[in-house]
Motif scaffolding. Structure first.
Motif, PDB file in Angstrom:
ATOM      1  N   SER A 171       0.747  -0.952   0.090  1.00 29.52           N
ATOM      2  CA  SER A 171      -0.034  -0.048   0.042  1.00 29.52           C
ATOM      3  C   SER A 171       0.865   1.218  -0.030  1.00 29.52           C
ATOM      4  O   SER A 171       2.133   1.139   0.066  1.00 29.52           O
ATOM      5  CB  SER A 171      -0.931  -0.021   1.173  1.00 29.52           C
ATOM      6  OG  SER A 171      -0.233   0.207   2.464  1.00 29.52           O
ATOM      7  N   LEU A 172       0.094   2.217  -0.241  1.00 28.31           N
ATOM      8  CA  LEU A 172       1.044   3.478  -0.152  1.00 28.31           C
ATOM      9  C   LEU A 172       0.750   4.307   1.312  1.00 28.31           C
ATOM     10  O   LEU A 172      -0.311   3.846   2.002  1.00 28.31           O
ATOM     11  CB  LEU A 172       0.278   4.627  -1.146  1.00 28.31           C
ATOM     12  CG  LEU A 172       0.270   4.365  -2.772  1.00 28.31           C
ATOM     13  CD1 LEU A 172      -0.640   5.235  -3.623  1.00 28.31           C
ATOM     14  CD2 LEU A 172       1.711   4.622  -3.240  1.00 28.31           C
ATOM     15  N   VAL A 173       1.619   4.834   1.707  1.00 28.22           N
ATOM     16  CA  VAL A 173       1.715   5.734   2.951  1.00 28.22           C
ATOM     17  C   VAL A 173       1.276   7.083   2.659  1.00 28.22           C
ATOM     18  O   VAL A 173       1.690   7.841   1.750  1.00 28.22           O
ATOM     19  CB  VAL A 173       2.817   5.735   3.804  1.00 28.22           C
ATOM     20  CG1 VAL A 173       2.995   6.522   4.997  1.00 28.22           C
ATOM     21  CG2 VAL A 173       3.347   4.343   4.055  1.00 28.22           C
ATOM     22  N   VAL A 174       0.200   7.588   3.258  1.00 27.53           N
ATOM     23  CA  VAL A 174      -0.459   8.960   2.851  1.00 27.53           C
ATOM     24  C   VAL A 174      -0.335   9.884   4.302  1.00 27.53           C
ATOM     25  O   VAL A 174      -0.737   9.412   5.286  1.00 27.53           O
ATOM     26  CB  VAL A 174      -1.984   9.037   2.521  1.00 27.53           C
ATOM     27  CG1 VAL A 174      -2.467  10.254   2.214  1.00 27.53           C
ATOM     28  CG2 VAL A 174      -1.969   7.978   1.168  1.00 27.53           C
TER      29      VAL A 174
ATOM     30  N   ALA B  43       3.593   9.836   1.071  1.00 28.55           N
ATOM     31  CA  ALA B  43       4.826   9.716   1.784  1.00 28.55           C
ATOM     32  C   ALA B  43       5.757   8.663   2.004  1.00 28.55           C
ATOM     33  O   ALA B  43       6.795   8.695   2.624  1.00 28.55           O
ATOM     34  CB  ALA B  43       4.216  10.162   3.180  1.00 28.55           C
ATOM     35  N   GLY B  44       5.352   7.427   1.208  1.00 31.77           N
ATOM     36  CA  GLY B  44       6.254   6.285   0.998  1.00 31.77           C
ATOM     37  C   GLY B  44       5.329   5.198   0.770  1.00 31.77           C
ATOM     38  O   GLY B  44       4.313   5.255   0.295  1.00 31.77           O
TER      39      GLY B  44
ATOM     40  N   VAL C 255       7.581  -0.228   6.587  1.00 33.03           N
ATOM     41  CA  VAL C 255       7.425   1.141   5.632  1.00 33.03           C
ATOM     42  C   VAL C 255       8.848   1.890   5.271  1.00 33.03           C
ATOM     43  O   VAL C 255       9.443   1.883   5.940  1.00 33.03           O
ATOM     44  CB  VAL C 255       6.648   2.102   6.758  1.00 33.03           C
ATOM     45  CG1 VAL C 255       6.701   3.513   6.381  1.00 33.03           C
ATOM     46  CG2 VAL C 255       5.344   1.549   7.448  1.00 33.03           C
ATOM     47  N   VAL C 256       8.653   2.299   3.945  1.00 36.24           N
ATOM     48  CA  VAL C 256       9.965   2.865   3.368  1.00 36.24           C
ATOM     49  C   VAL C 256       9.369   4.209   3.266  1.00 36.24           C
ATOM     50  O   VAL C 256       8.712   4.378   2.150  1.00 36.24           O
ATOM     51  CB  VAL C 256      10.065   2.192   1.985  1.00 36.24           C
ATOM     52  CG1 VAL C 256      11.241   2.785   1.450  1.00 36.24           C
ATOM     53  CG2 VAL C 256      10.466   0.648   2.379  1.00 36.24           C
ATOM     54  N   PRO C 257       9.788   5.309   3.938  1.00 34.51           N
ATOM     55  CA  PRO C 257       9.278   6.466   3.774  1.00 34.51           C
ATOM     56  C   PRO C 257      10.366   7.161   2.542  1.00 34.51           C
ATOM     57  O   PRO C 257      11.326   6.964   2.133  1.00 34.51           O
ATOM     58  CB  PRO C 257       9.704   6.978   4.983  1.00 34.51           C
ATOM     59  CG  PRO C 257      10.777   6.471   5.531  1.00 34.51           C
ATOM     60  CD  PRO C 257      10.380   5.014   5.201  1.00 34.51           C
ATOM     61  N   CYS C 258       9.379   8.161   1.716  1.00 35.39           N
ATOM     62  CA  CYS C 258      10.343   8.729   0.639  1.00 35.39           C
ATOM     63  C   CYS C 258       9.354  10.140   0.563  1.00 35.39           C
ATOM     64  O   CYS C 258       8.196  10.108   0.627  1.00 35.39           O
ATOM     65  CB  CYS C 258      10.190   7.974  -0.537  1.00 35.39           C
ATOM     66  SG  CYS C 258       8.766   7.282  -1.157  1.00 35.39           S
TER      67      CYS C 258
END
Length: 92
Positions: A9-12, A19-20, A31-34
């Motif tokens: 999934s995407l991190v929002v 956001a990752g 979780v891979v933040p970017c």
């Protein structure tokens, strides 16, 4: 190592910006933040599967438009493969 780790999934973030990503790993997820997220799986898969359900209302209108085949006809995919066989030749 994250080679061949599937994106779950995407991190929002709180502002609604990507956001990752969450990647699946053996025995769990990470979780891979970017700062920038690039999706190459297509708009439907990105919005319908990777975007968390609580944020899908933000893209409801474009998703509805995608259901109309006249507006979003099926597209073809592209695959490019570079294979090196044998020893490379040295240039003079």
């Amino acid at each position: 190592m994250l080679v061949n780790a599937p994106v779950e999934s995407l991190v929002v973030d709180a502002t609604g910006a990507a956001a990752g990503v969450v990647v699946g790993l053996r025995g769990g997820a990470a979780v891979v933040p970017c700062r920038t997220v690039v999706s190459s799986v297509g708009v439907r898969t990105t919005f319908e599967r990777l975007l968390p359900a609580e944020h899908r209302h933000r893209v409801a209108r474009p998703l509805k438009a995608l259901q109309d085949p006249a507006l979003a006809p099926p597209s073809c995919c592209h695959l490019m493969l570079f294979v090196a066989l044998g020893e490379p030749r040295r240039l003079p």
